[in-house]
Enzyme design. Structure first.
Site, PDB file in Angstrom:
ATOM      1  CG  ASP A 292      -0.111  -0.078   2.530  1.00 43.65           C
ATOM      2  OD1 ASP A 292       0.855  -0.878   2.562  1.00 43.65           O
ATOM      3  OD2 ASP A 292      -0.433   0.629   3.488  1.00 43.65           O
ATOM      4  CD  GLU A 293      -0.930   4.750   3.057  1.00 51.92           C
ATOM      5  OE1 GLU A 293      -1.753   5.650   3.255  1.00 51.92           O
ATOM      6  OE2 GLU A 293      -0.228   4.252   3.956  1.00 51.92           O
TER       7      GLU A 293
END
Lengths: 545, 545
Positions: free
Chosen positions: B341-342
């Site tokens: 993620d991210e």
């Protein structure tokens, strides 16, 4: 009133480069590589919360002889039971700090401190009060001296002294050469806890009083009863808790419990100010005192529900006088909080007896005046039993005529600065609570918002500003009980504690952040599960459940 | 896969009028006046959380012989160490319930229950898994029988059995005649805890695993490392925690700690799924593994900061393979969570070596593809060491080619239903976390919002709906450590636990509220400081700190 001797030592505050990642913290344990001793600075080990008014420190350090440290009186000192009890507590605290640690190897030798000499300059006092003197001075050098004009300053100074200690990463306990002159900015620095929405066990209250002392909070505003339950055991009206407590044998505060809380607070210089909120917020009162609350009507008949206290019958005032006479004999403080907030007029409007009475008084339809009639009498009763009083702001907003020495607490968070201007313009003393309702929670570092609210920022003359006595952090109990009260309160309330104690210009969040984190970790070491500010760690984490 | 014998008993659910104030609660202690025994109903004493799929109860009660209650195997039952350990735990729990109480006087005699006979219908299993069978049936009558096709169902049934007990206000421990057939709606019911933003002491993790068992949660998603710290001790790469932990000797999880957590979970039917999130969220990895992270450039020079893992060098994959080989040998579950993620592209963009490598690969400027190259290799490595894997949704959003059996966890709270539709339309299995980010806090009863989110409400075929394996409540660690993790998690996570276990139509907040409050009070009795829902009380309040 405060103690204003100025120390003229050169300020030697030096920045510390602690080599941390941005936004992360360690706490009070610092690497002392080789001969380097960390220099004191605003983020230095052994920094104090709330920040003293004046402090100078030097890189010179002393080793605190934690195993045998004692407090002694100066030869000229007055003596006092409060002081001696505090000596025992802080000797134990210093000893406990050490007993958790193992000195890993002996670093370079530094001079040792084995004693703090305490000079109490006036006679012992028994109970803390609004007018107590909390100032003190502290000199840590080849000898260590705490001087205070009153016992309350000794208590504050001992707390500061205990915070100056810090540990190297080999667990040597040190204290820098330091001079402090300190006194509070505001005289009333309170925390409201609510034992009606949820019952707070004795353990929870006592632990939080301890934490208050660690933050130099000096008032426990005990919102002891409300709509939901009446845990206060009255000897005069035993049915109030007998029928109004959540449980009449387990969810109560007996006279002995109340006495224990007051004594626990007294020993720490914390006033216990009870609130008996009327005429609203009193549903639980009605269970044990029939005829007290106003019966509400629907379709021309009593519908079985009740409204605020009935202000139109004499029995109400006889009852309140009896209750307050007892309350005054139980709680030692000069002040009682009389509430007076959030009174709904709907039930009064529905009740034909109330309507009839108002017609006779020529106040038909004027429910604000009806409320005033009640409050006026309650104030008079309070004064007659010997109380000074605090009320919530609506009492003034609604134009109730109150005595000049009334203290008005501003809680509605809609332009509280304008309310403070209004209240003080009328000549009343004021307390500010509005920006500090800690029961409101949100994700993130809300402590900064509490920290940055400047209470004196309202339009008014200097004389008006002098009428602001301080403020309170309020943790209402709808969503709080023994399971979560302590981490929800600390260190968020610490932000308010510093705002109310320290100088106005102590308002730099960046400077405060690592110091507050250090203070949080210190509270954890002392048994208070204060929650984290942001990612980081304490040398000693909380491991209890 | 589930156990579908239907019980055809008449439903005798009767409403209880407990005579409480609106909005207030008591919990599991009921007044048994005269010969009246409270009747079971949805708010009855001894109600179960999460609510069983099918339950019929009658007003007939049995007294539980708490001082001598034992569990025994049916003659036809298989035997299992897990079952026997659970017998000990629940015998102790039942005994402890009693030892806290003093029976005040003997109410009317009712038949006594001294034994629960357990019939485990298949051979013992060692570790819980995604495919474990958790169904069971429970018959409480003149004798008491728990039947389950697997040991995991026995564990769930014992928990239910223990919740059926309730106390009269004279402390007699009773259980109603009851038939239950129960199985989970979703196979994956997880809680994410984060030990990187703050270190969670072992005590905190173990206590919360216990609480998970009380809520039939079956996955501990352990977000064990992240940017802030790397507390996992790797034998292969000891510098990861040696340099990346907050403290390399106190803020770590040793192999023995990890084994203890896995075993503690195993005994309770809780899978421990570790997350090693890359290529972002890995700042702490870089401290102990030089060359792993991408050096960021400013003004044409490395500026001393680092970005995500460098996907362009072979050493990265050698390292990850070594680490994951060890992780697989330590964590027994079939699944690893790989994060993903991210990922910020800024540092990659600044680095001339990355730019050069991308040009050689003919993907100049296409950083999503660069990320895909990395993820693809990480997935292949994970598969090669024997892992199935879970990833956060960006991996799919960014078009990374993943294996068909990948599980995609939906966390971004912007139309998560559309994301579920998209992910399952591609044929991937999914987990839902987005509505259940418990690190977001607000004043009031947010549990209702968690409770009412219906995970299957997305556009898709029945086949797509079958791909939703369950969900997770995530308590990220920015503002959470041992001081507050437990009251912040419970009972808010209990709302998610029921959503994922019970039938879709169990979604009436009004019915759930007193039952959840009873469950919260039960957790408190068992040593879990679950915070309050709204004003009210528990018979036994939390008194620890």
């Amino acid at each position: 009133m405060q103690f204003h001797v100025l120390f003229c030592l050169a300020v030697m505050v030096l920045a510390v480069n602690a080599n941390r990642q941005p936004g992360q913290f360690s706490d009070d344990s610092y690497s002392a590589l080789g001969n380097e001793i960390p220099l004191l600075g605003d983020t230095s080990p052994g920094s104090v919360w709330p920040k003293p008014q004046m402090q100078t420190s030097s890189p010179m350090v002393y080793e605190v002889a934690v195993q045998k440290f004692v407090f002694t009186y100066a030869s000229t000192s007055h003596k006092c039971d409060l002081t001696e009890e505090a000596f025992k507590r802080y000797e134990m605290l210093i000893y406990n700090t050490a007993s958790q640690l193992k000195l890993q190897f002996r670093p370079r030798a530094v001079p040792s401190l084995t004693t703090l000499t305490v000079n109490l300059m006036s006679a012992c006092e028994e109970y803390p009060s609004l007018h107590m003197n909390e100032s003190y001075s502290l000199e840590i050098g080849d000898s260590a001296l705490l001087t205070a004009p009153s016992v309350w300053g000794v208590l504050r100074g001992l707390e500061t002294f205990s915070q100056l200690m810090w540990q190297t990463d080999t667990n040597q306990v040190l204290m820098n050469k330091t001079s402090i002159l300190d006194f509070p900015r505001y005289a009333h620095r309170g925390i409201l806890l609510d034992s009606s929405r949820h019952y707070l066990p004795m353990e929870a209250i006592l632990h939080n009083l301890e934490a208050m002392a660690y933050n130099k909070i000096n008032v426990f505003h005990w919102h002891i009863v409300d709509d939901q339950s009446f845990p206060f055991v009255s000897r005069t009206y035993p049915d109030l808790s007998g029928k109004g407590a959540y449980n009449p044998s387990t969810h109560i505060y007996t006279p002995e419990n109340v006495a224990e809380i007051i004594e626990f607070g007294r020993l720490r210089g914390i006033r216990v100010v009870p609130e008996f909120d009327t005429p609203g917020h009193s549903q639980s009162w009605g269970k044990g005192q029939s005829g007290l609350l106003t019966p509400c009507y629907s379709n021309g008949k009593p519908d079985g529900t009740f409204g605020p206290i009935d202000p139109t019958v004499n029995s109400t005032y006889t009852f309140v006088e009896g209750l307050f006479t007892e309350v005054k004999s139980v709680f030692h403080d000069q002040y009682i909080h009389l509430g007076g907030d959030e009174v709904s007029f709907n039930c009064w409007k529905s009740n034909p007896d109330i309507t009839k009475w108002m017609a006779l008084q020529n106040i038909t339809g004027d429910y604000a005046t009806l409320e005033s009639v009640y409050i006026q009498q309650i104030l008079d009763i309070s004064a007659s039993v010997g109380y000074s009083y605090i009320v919530w702001q609506e009492v003034i907003d609604n134009g109730v005529k109150v005595k000049n020495d009334t203290v008005v607490e501003v809680w509605i968070n809609n332009k509280p600065d304008e309310e403070l201007a209004k209240v003080t313009a009328k000549g009343y003393r004021a307390l500010l609570a509005a920006p500090w309702y800690l029961d409101y929670i949100s994700t993130g570092e809300d402590w900064q918002k509490y920290y940055l609210y400047e209470p004196s920022n309202f339009n008014g003359t200097d004389a008006q500003k002098q009428l602001l006595m301080g403020g309170e952090a309020c943790l209402w109990g709808e969503y709080v009980d023994g399971t979560n009260v302590t981490p929800r309160l600390w260190p968020r309330a610490s932000a308010v504690a510093e705002r109310l104690w320290s100088a106005e210009d102590v308002n730099d969040v960046e400077e405060a952040t690592p110091r507050l984190n250090q203070h949080r970790c210190r509270m954890i070491r002392r048994g208070i599960p204060a929650e984290p500010l942001r990612p980081g760690y304490c040398t000693h984490e909380w491991k209890n459940i």
